[in-house]
Design a protein around this motif. Structure first.
Motif, PDB file in Angstrom:
ATOM      1  N   HIS A 108      -2.591   2.885  -3.849  1.00  0.00           N
ATOM      2  CA  HIS A 108      -1.806   0.954  -2.717  1.00  0.00           C
ATOM      3  C   HIS A 108      -3.014   0.669  -1.892  1.00  0.00           C
ATOM      4  CE1 HIS A 108       1.884   1.065  -0.934  1.00  0.00           C
ATOM      5  NE2 HIS A 108       1.202   0.597   0.178  1.00  0.00           N
ATOM      6  N   CYS A 119       4.671   5.452   3.035  1.00  0.00           N
ATOM      7  CA  CYS A 119       4.486   5.562   1.446  1.00  0.00           C
ATOM      8  C   CYS A 119       3.584   6.777   1.383  1.00  0.00           C
ATOM      9  CB  CYS A 119       3.563   4.041   0.690  1.00  0.00           C
ATOM     10  SG  CYS A 119       5.017   2.067   1.593  1.00  0.00           S
ATOM     11  N   THR A 120       2.748   7.044   1.615  1.00  0.00           N
ATOM     12  CA  THR A 120       1.611   8.465   1.063  1.00  0.00           C
ATOM     13  C   THR A 120       2.933   9.666   1.113  1.00  0.00           C
ATOM     14  OG1 THR A 120      -0.763   6.973   1.783  1.00  0.00           O
ATOM     15  CG2 THR A 120      -0.027   9.518   1.536  1.00  0.00           C
ATOM     16  N   TYR A 123       5.451   9.444  -1.495  1.00  0.00           N
ATOM     17  CA  TYR A 123       4.750   9.353  -3.440  1.00  0.00           C
ATOM     18  C   TYR A 123       4.637  11.247  -3.250  1.00  0.00           C
ATOM     19  CZ  TYR A 123       3.066   4.340  -3.852  1.00  0.00           C
ATOM     20  OH  TYR A 123       3.517   3.191  -3.826  1.00  0.00           O
ATOM     21  N   GLU A 124       4.126  11.860  -2.284  1.00  0.00           N
ATOM     22  CA  GLU A 124       4.057  12.889  -2.024  1.00  0.00           C
ATOM     23  C   GLU A 124       4.998  13.509  -2.549  1.00  0.00           C
ATOM     24  OE1 GLU A 124       1.985  14.019   1.454  1.00  0.00           O
ATOM     25  OE2 GLU A 124      -0.002  13.210   0.348  1.00  0.00           O
ATOM     26  N   VAL A 128       4.004  12.007  -7.376  1.00  0.00           N
ATOM     27  CA  VAL A 128       3.172  11.262  -7.478  1.00  0.00           C
ATOM     28  C   VAL A 128       2.325  11.047  -7.044  1.00  0.00           C
ATOM     29  CG1 VAL A 128       3.461   8.376  -7.264  1.00  0.00           C
ATOM     30  CG2 VAL A 128       4.989   9.762  -7.811  1.00  0.00           C
ATOM     31  N   VAL A 130      -1.377   9.582  -5.844  1.00  0.00           N
ATOM     32  CA  VAL A 130      -1.749   8.378  -4.998  1.00  0.00           C
ATOM     33  C   VAL A 130      -3.029   8.378  -4.167  1.00  0.00           C
ATOM     34  CG1 VAL A 130      -0.686   9.346  -3.037  1.00  0.00           C
ATOM     35  CG2 VAL A 130      -0.485   6.101  -3.724  1.00  0.00           C
ATOM     36  N   VAL A 236       7.521   1.812  -3.338  1.00  0.00           N
ATOM     37  CA  VAL A 236       6.929   2.909  -4.180  1.00  0.00           C
ATOM     38  C   VAL A 236       7.956   2.933  -4.667  1.00  0.00           C
ATOM     39  CG1 VAL A 236       6.911   5.898  -3.297  1.00  0.00           C
ATOM     40  CG2 VAL A 236       6.018   4.049  -1.878  1.00  0.00           C
ATOM     41  N   SER A 240       6.857   4.646  -8.558  1.00  0.00           N
ATOM     42  CA  SER A 240       6.727   5.631  -8.908  1.00  0.00           C
ATOM     43  C   SER A 240       8.238   6.187  -9.950  1.00  0.00           C
ATOM     44  CB  SER A 240       7.546   6.821  -7.584  1.00  0.00           C
ATOM     45  OG  SER A 240       7.232   6.446  -6.477  1.00  0.00           O
ATOM     46  N   SER A 243       5.379   5.614 -12.612  1.00  0.00           N
ATOM     47  CA  SER A 243       4.149   6.647 -12.508  1.00  0.00           C
ATOM     48  C   SER A 243       5.341   7.800 -13.539  1.00  0.00           C
ATOM     49  CB  SER A 243       4.308   7.891 -11.335  1.00  0.00           C
ATOM     50  OG  SER A 243       3.119   8.358 -11.355  1.00  0.00           O
TER      51      SER A 243
END
Length: 289
Positions: A108, A119-120, A123-124, A128, A130, A236, A240, A243
């Motif tokens: 990303h 966003c991070t 994702y967590e 996902v 990243v 995301v 995601s 993913s």
């Protein structure tokens, strides 16, 4: 009240409908970045109002409700996907084996450090894997190839801020957009390195970006078909899903877009296979959840 860089403001001419933070300014004008949407704008200082804590909280609460709804819908869909995938994989077996999932890895690249952090975190929460990089949009094309070589992702996100400026040209003219041309160049470089749309899945764009140019350059998903603003977290939710979806499945485009915060006016794409693969037996060191 004196206006300064870092203040959260609204534009009086737009009834303060969007929260912005000031990222640069001179004696007459300020450059604004959306707090929750990926829009970059210029405005005269006389048109700006520094918002009170209460005004900011009201807008933040409204935005959080939309974010929570998207998250809840995504989690519901993720559970259904997982059950379907496990059922298909265990057909004919009396005893269900324990699976591990190799979910698609995301690179990303974001023009906004604050958005990248948000966003991070998401994702967590969604499980996902990243690798996040903050880069100014204009520098992205010079760094994209080396980042792809280093990270070897399954999915690439190229986003940040953008805007369509009517006074610079028509909707079809890339020169009328703040950053679309840099996103397009990144997509071209990435697609030149990996031709298969299912070998490297690409999301590109931000608010009001030239959707058609990004898709033509090789993106699987992009913004913005109707040149509307998109939410900071929309990329995301798109990637995601890719993913976490099996490589044996092809996306239902409506299902991919419907649980985003912005919807199909701001996001679109082409049929794409998922990136996730199931494996057995389950061992701690093999799981990438």
């Amino acid at each position: 009240m004196t206006i300064q860089v870092g203040d959260v403001v609204g534009r009086l001419s737009y009834q303060c409908d969007i929260l912005f933070r000031i990222i640069a300014m001179n004696d007459k004008e300020a450059t604004l970045a959306g707090e929750d949407i990926r829009l970059l704008a210029d405005a005269p200082l006389t048109d700006l109002k520094v918002l009170s804590t209460q005004e900011r909280q009201i807008e933040k609460q409204r935005t959080k409700k939309m974010e929570d709804t998207s998250y809840r819908l995504f989690r519901q869909d993720a559970k259904l996907m997982q059950r379907r995938q496990e059922y298909q994989a265990t057909a004919g077996y009396e005893d269900d084996p324990d699976f591990f999932e190799l979910r698609g890895r995301v690179l990303h690249i974001d023009g906004d450090a604050n958005y990248l952090d948000r966003c991070t975190v998401l994702y967590e929460r969604l499980g996902v894997p990243v690798y996040g990089v903050h880069l100014d949009e204009k520098k992205m094309p010079t760094q994209i190839a080396s980042l792809l070589e280093m990270v070897q992702p399954d999915i690439l996100v190229v986003t940040g801020h953008d805007a369509y400026l009517k006074n610079r040209g028509s909707r079809e003219d890339l020169k009328a957009y703040r950053h679309t041309r840099y996103f397009v160049e990144c997509v071209r470089i990435a697609r030149g390195l990996t031709r298969g749309y299912d070998d490297l899945m690409i999301f590109a764009g931000a608010c009001q970006s030239h959707f058609e140019a990004l898709i033509k350059a090789g993106a699987n998903f992009a913004s913005s078909p109707d040149r509307v603003n998109i939410h900071a977290l929309d990329p995301v939710y798109i990637v995601s899903r890719l993913s976490r979806m099996s490589f044996t499945e092809v996306t239902n485009l409506w299902e991919v877009v419907r649980n985003t915060i912005t919807g199909q006016k701001g996001l679109g794409g082409i049929e794409t296979r998922g990136a996730m693969r199931l494996g057995i037996p389950l061992k701690e060191e093999t799981s990438r959840k």
